[in-house]
Enzyme design. Structure first.
Site, mmCIF file in Angstrom:
data_model
loop_
_atom_site.group_PDB
_atom_site.id
_atom_site.type_symbol
_atom_site.label_atom_id
_atom_site.label_comp_id
_atom_site.label_asym_id
_atom_site.label_seq_id
_atom_site.Cartn_x
_atom_site.Cartn_y
_atom_site.Cartn_z
ATOM 1 C CG ASP A 38 50.234 59.969 22.754
ATOM 2 O OD1 ASP A 38 49.250 59.617 22.080
ATOM 3 O OD2 ASP A 38 50.156 60.690 23.749
ATOM 4 C CE LYS A 41 50.522 51.510 20.525
ATOM 5 N NZ LYS A 41 51.040 52.717 21.184
ATOM 6 C CG ASP A 114 46.820 50.271 16.627
ATOM 7 O OD1 ASP A 114 47.919 50.310 17.201
ATOM 8 O OD2 ASP A 114 46.028 51.225 16.605
ATOM 9 N N GLY A 117 48.476 51.119 23.986
ATOM 10 C CA GLY A 117 49.705 51.371 24.716
ATOM 11 C C GLY A 117 49.519 51.548 26.205
ATOM 12 C CE LYS A 170 54.834 60.227 17.695
ATOM 13 N NZ LYS A 170 54.152 60.748 18.891
ATOM 14 C CG LEU A 473 25.621 35.106 56.408
ATOM 15 C CD1 LEU A 473 24.633 36.217 56.745
ATOM 16 C CD2 LEU A 473 26.963 35.687 55.966
ATOM 17 C CB SER A 474 29.369 33.027 61.326
ATOM 18 O OG SER A 474 29.590 32.677 62.673
ATOM 19 N N GLY A 475 26.434 31.686 62.407
ATOM 20 C CA GLY A 475 25.250 31.921 63.222
ATOM 21 C C GLY A 475 23.947 31.630 62.507
ATOM 22 C CB SER A 546 31.615 26.896 51.754
ATOM 23 O OG SER A 546 30.259 26.640 52.023
#
EC number: 2.7.7.4
Length: 635
Positions: A38, A41, A114, A117, A170, A473-475, A546
């Site tokens: 505000d 711009k 433009d 902001g 302004k 995955l693990s397992g 990984s």
């Protein structure tokens, strides 16, 4: 304002050729408007377009109608609506995207951006500022210098914008009070000095009323400077400054329409060039002489920064896209390690060690960002400790590329010093950066050539090097299946080595934890070791969770095509958790083990794995047999 605007009927009557001839040689100034929300711009740009009569009658009629809809206070036209084109912008009364507009005066052509902001749209502001010659920093006279004023000013300085206008807007709302204006200018001057802005032009304006926009205002008799448009017409543009520097032209395209013509096309970033000039092609360092400079309109006697040309050389030197043609006696630097300022533009935080795609001029390389040296608080300029960079954060970090790039410090050459970072998986632009300098260690470490090649290592073993990268995955059974595959390959007299995730963390990677950043570094190190083993001619098997696609792709990119085989051990989470051979899932569920993959840390399954085995449907022996069949023959 001295402007030359032609209505459609006037153009028909005029000699169009004469009109075009008169206007095509005008210089072009690119500038941005920025500041806090505000600050006015969009209204300012709308006023510039309106006063320069760059609005068609049907646009003006639509604008008057839209202004009534939004209920402009006592004003017939809401100038901001000329720029805020998105429906969301009009509904909220804010700017979201960067809006570009064109207008012209007798003396110069302009492209104005433009910029939004709001803090969450800082990435859009960076986009607009990256090509600007000048920045108009607006400040609401009622509010003074705000956080976004400081942020945008800091970014403008870092992005190399040399011309700054502080427009205190302004002024009509504070009755054109000179004391308040002087206080704002003094506050801004103190901040500007801290961030390295040594010079700026301040002016009191009102985009709403038009004060000091196109003509001096009677409401500010105490202001002796030029109105905004007069200043924009007179300011020096970057192209003029860049033309004074040594030649540098990133090659975008090798122009070879037939066997009789071979030229190198690109936009001249800095300097000037003419036939007969000695040049150097980087990174090879080969020298030659300019034979001719060609454009669509014919050959040139000289070309300068900002012009797109095709340069032909006297010699048949090796030159391709990404190379740089430079002045023979003042070439840019070549390096693969740098310090840089980075502006992070993505919702997901930067992950140190992750490989991102880096684009610098016409060069594209893979780059990793180290843990930031510090993050910059744009309000206080304090250097803050940081492990990463979040959205809109600005920090300083070291950057390493997978091969040398041609560069110059951003402060000297925006084209060869500015870069963007792109996520390799999503293809999102995640960051923008400005190179400071090459790290000294990059100049002191060189590749040592060895006599025995990787092909000769493989030939001695009578096999093709391979990396069998087990992920899951693990397992899931990665290590068990990898062991079975290695046993089978050894029975076939193949030379192998198995790298297991747990085993490696007892030695090489025992200093790493299980945060996302540590997981990335874990895989980076394993990737480097794997590459060395493949260079030795081995078949390397790796069993690592990984979890991230980007790091698996990073390792693939380290190796020649066809040598990286991604094997997805596809086991549902509930099955892996039921097995829980090491009791890790239970600890994770009980909150005793943080950052555990599948529970409170993500796993990104392969989207196009080379081989997939399902351990619910196959035993480890069956899975191993399936994998061996898939990878044979091995030479």
């Amino acid at each position: 304002m001295s402007s030359e605007i032609y209505k459609t009927e006037d153009l028909i009557a005029e000699d169009i050729d004469a009109y075009l001839e008169k206007h095509q040689h005008k210089t072009m100034l690119r500038f941005i408007t920025c500041g806090s929300v505000d600050d006015g711009k969009s209204t300012l740009i709308g006023r510039l377009l309106y006063d320069s009569k760059m609005i068609f009658e049907d646009q003006l009629a639509a604008l008057e109608t839209d202004s009534k809809k939004v209920g402009t206070q006592g004003q017939e036209i809401d100038f901001a609506l000329l720029v805020d084109g998105l429906a969301a912008e009009r509904e909220q009364g804010i700017t979201i995207d960067v809006a570009y507009r064109f207008f012209a005066t007798e003396n110069r052509k302009f492209i104005v951006a433009d910029c939004p902001g709001h803090e969450q749209y800082t990435r859009n502001m960076v986009t607009g500022a990256s090509t600007a010659d000048l920045a108009v920093i607006l400040v609401d006279a009622r509010k003074g210098v705000l956080v976004q004023t400081r942020r945008h000013s800091f970014l403008c300085q870092k992005l190399g914008i040399r011309n700054i206008v502080l427009a205190v807007n302004k002024m009509d709302l504070i009755d054109y009070d000179q004391d308040k204006y002087d206080t704002i200018v003094a506050d801004y001057a103190a901040f500007a000095d801290e961030i390295g802005i040594t010079d700026f032009t301040a002016m009191p304006i009102s985009g709403f009323k038009g004060d000091n926009i196109t003509a001096p205002s009677a409401n500010t008799p105490w202001y002796k400077g030029p109105p905004l448009v007069a200043h924009l017409e007179a300011v020096e543009i970057n192209a003029a400054h860049d033309a004074e520097l040594p030649l540098s032209m990133p090659v975008q395209w090798v122009n070879r329409p037939n066997l009789d013509f071979r030229g190198f096309s690109g936009l001249i970033a800095t300097g000037a060039v003419k036939p007969g000039d000695p040049v150097r092609v980087l990174p090879s360092g080969k020298t030659s002489t300019v034979k001719s400079i060609t454009t669509f309109d014919g050959d040139l006697d000289e070309a300068q920064a900002g012009q797109s040309v095709t340069i032909c050389l006297d010699d048949e030197v090796d030159c391709s896209r990404g190379d740089v043609i430079a002045a023979a006696d003042a070439p840019p630097e070549v390096s693969d390690q740098f310090e840089a300022t980075i502006v992070w533009l993505d919702d997901e935080a930067m992950l140190p060690g992750r490989a991102y795609q880096m684009k610098l001029a016409s060069q594209t390389v893979s780059a990793t960002i180290a843990e930031p040296k510090y993050e910059i608080n744009v309000n206080t300029l304090e250097h803050l400790a940081a492990k990463t960079l979040d959205l809109n954060a600005i920090g300083v970090a070291e950057v390493t590329t997978d091969k040398p790039v041609i560069f110059e410090p951003y402060s000297e050459n925006r084209a060869l010093g500015g870069f963007i970072l792109i996520d390799k998986i999503s293809n999102r632009t995640v960051g923008a950066g400005m190179l400071h300098f090459s790290l000294r260690r990059a100049q002191n470490v060189h590749w040592q050539p060895t006599a025995v090649t990787r092909e000769e290592h493989a030939s001695l073993k009578n096999q093709k090097p391979l990396v069998l990268w087990f992920t899951g995955l693990s397992g899931s059974g990665k290590s068990t299946i990898a062991n079975e595959v290695e046993k089978a390959l050894n029975l076939m007299n193949r030379h192998t080595f198995l790298l297991d995730g747990d085993n490696v963390r007892h030695g090489l990677n025992k200093d790493l934890g299980f945060t996302d950043a540590d997981r990335i570094e874990n895989i980076r190190r394993i990737g480097e070791v794997t590459k060395l083993m493949a260079d030795a001619g081995l078949i390397v098997l790796t069993a690592f969770i990984s979890p991230f696609r980007a790091e698996r792709q990073m390792v693939r990119d380290m190796l020649p095509d066809g040598e990286f085989i991604e094997i997805f051990v596809d086991t549902p989470l509930e099955v892996a958790e039921e097995r829980d051979v090491k009791g890790l899932y239970k600890k994770a569920r009980d909150g005793q083990l943080k950052n555990f993959t599948g529970i409170d840390s993500p796993y990104e399954p392969p989207e196009n794995a080379d081989i997939t085995v399902n351990t619910v449907e196959m035993s480890p022996a069956e899975a191993a047999e399936f994998i061996v069949r898939k990878i044979t023959p091995l030479k």
